[in-house]
Design a protein around this motif. Structure first.
Motif, PDB file in Angstrom:
ATOM      1  N   HIS A 133       0.837  -1.204   0.000  1.00 25.92           N
ATOM      2  CA  HIS A 133       0.000   0.000   0.000  1.00 25.92           C
ATOM      3  C   HIS A 133       0.872   1.254   0.000  1.00 25.92           C
ATOM      4  N   ASN A 134       1.936   1.247   0.815  1.00 26.92           N
ATOM      5  CA  ASN A 134       2.831   2.409   0.878  1.00 26.92           C
ATOM      6  C   ASN A 134       3.528   2.655  -0.457  1.00 26.92           C
ATOM      7  N   VAL A 135       3.937   1.583  -1.136  1.00 28.04           N
ATOM      8  CA  VAL A 135       4.579   1.724  -2.446  1.00 28.04           C
ATOM      9  C   VAL A 135       3.591   2.311  -3.444  1.00 28.04           C
ATOM     10  N   GLU A 136       2.379   1.800  -3.447  1.00 26.95           N
ATOM     11  CA  GLU A 136       1.363   2.307  -4.366  1.00 26.95           C
ATOM     12  C   GLU A 136       1.032   3.771  -4.069  1.00 26.95           C
ATOM     13  N   ALA A 137       0.948   4.107  -2.781  1.00 26.09           N
ATOM     14  CA  ALA A 137       0.640   5.490  -2.398  1.00 26.09           C
ATOM     15  C   ALA A 137       1.759   6.433  -2.841  1.00 26.09           C
TER      16      ALA A 137
ATOM     17  N   ILE B 153       9.846  12.578  -3.162  1.00 25.44           N
ATOM     18  CA  ILE B 153       8.754  11.604  -3.273  1.00 25.44           C
ATOM     19  C   ILE B 153       9.278  10.312  -3.902  1.00 25.44           C
ATOM     20  N   GLN B 154      10.118  10.433  -4.905  1.00 31.62           N
ATOM     21  CA  GLN B 154      10.688   9.252  -5.547  1.00 31.62           C
ATOM     22  C   GLN B 154      11.551   8.468  -4.553  1.00 31.62           C
ATOM     23  N   ALA B 155      12.323   9.164  -3.727  1.00 35.70           N
ATOM     24  CA  ALA B 155      13.145   8.489  -2.710  1.00 35.70           C
ATOM     25  C   ALA B 155      12.258   7.770  -1.694  1.00 35.70           C
ATOM     26  N   GLN B 156      11.139   8.396  -1.334  1.00 36.63           N
ATOM     27  CA  GLN B 156      10.194   7.729  -0.423  1.00 36.63           C
ATOM     28  C   GLN B 156       9.637   6.460  -1.062  1.00 36.63           C
ATOM     29  N   GLY B 157       9.336   6.542  -2.334  1.00 35.96           N
ATOM     30  CA  GLY B 157       8.830   5.376  -3.053  1.00 35.96           C
ATOM     31  C   GLY B 157       9.860   4.262  -3.112  1.00 35.96           C
ATOM     32  N   GLU B 158      11.112   4.621  -3.358  1.00 39.73           N
ATOM     33  CA  GLU B 158      12.175   3.620  -3.397  1.00 39.73           C
ATOM     34  C   GLU B 158      12.383   2.986  -2.021  1.00 39.73           C
TER      35      GLU B 158
END
Length: 161
Positions: A37-41, A91-96
């Motif tokens: 869910h976190n990755v998708e968000a 945001i990209q770093a959070q996604g990674e």
């Protein structure tokens, strides 16, 4: 009797371990679901941010087009662009990071599932052992019951004689 008690205790212990392993697997599955869910968000947040940034840049360029532009206006537009780019990088770093957490949790889930399978196999093995012992003891028990039944009849027979 002693072996029966020991087998019963082992069975109970194995059952508890299997229940615990099942609970651990469930907890890991919940963690993996949360990580997904976190990755998708994060992915959705990045897509939305990039779309807003594109819209803002288009609006800024349209505003500056076909007129004389001051240097301060160009610097402000460039600053907004750089701030937007920096935010997109965050945001990209959070996604990674979220994807890395997801991979770690999936690895933990796989290990928990492996342990659960081992626990389940051990429980099944113990159940088979208990069944074998029960089958071996059945003739002995019936013979003992017959002897007790005969012993119960003998005193009555000796009293009658």
């Amino acid at each position: 009797m002693n072996s029966n008690r020991m087998i019963a205790q082992l069975r109970e212990l194995r059952q508890r371990r299997e229940d615990h392993a099942r609970g651990v697997v469930a907890a890991h599955q919940a963690g993996v679901g949360e990580a997904r869910h976190n990755v998708e968000a994060a992915s959705q947040m990045l897509a939305e941010h990039l779309q807003r940034a594109i819209d803002e840049q288009n609006a800024a360029v349209s505003e500056l087009a076909n007129r004389v532009v001051k240097a301060t206006e160009l610097h402000m537009a460039q600053s907004r662009y750089e701030a937007s780019l920096t935010r997109a990088g965050q945001i990209q770093a959070q996604g990674e990071a979220a994807a890395l957490v997801q991979k770690q949790r999936e690895a933990g889930l796989a290990e928990a599932q492996r342990r659960h399978v081992q626990s389940r196999k051990a429980l099944l093995k113990l159940e088979k052992l208990a069944d074998q012992v029960e089958k071996r003891l059945a003739p002995r028990r019936s013979a003992a019951a017959e002897l007790l039944d005969e012993d119960g009849r003998l005193p009555h027979a000796s009293h009658k004689q």
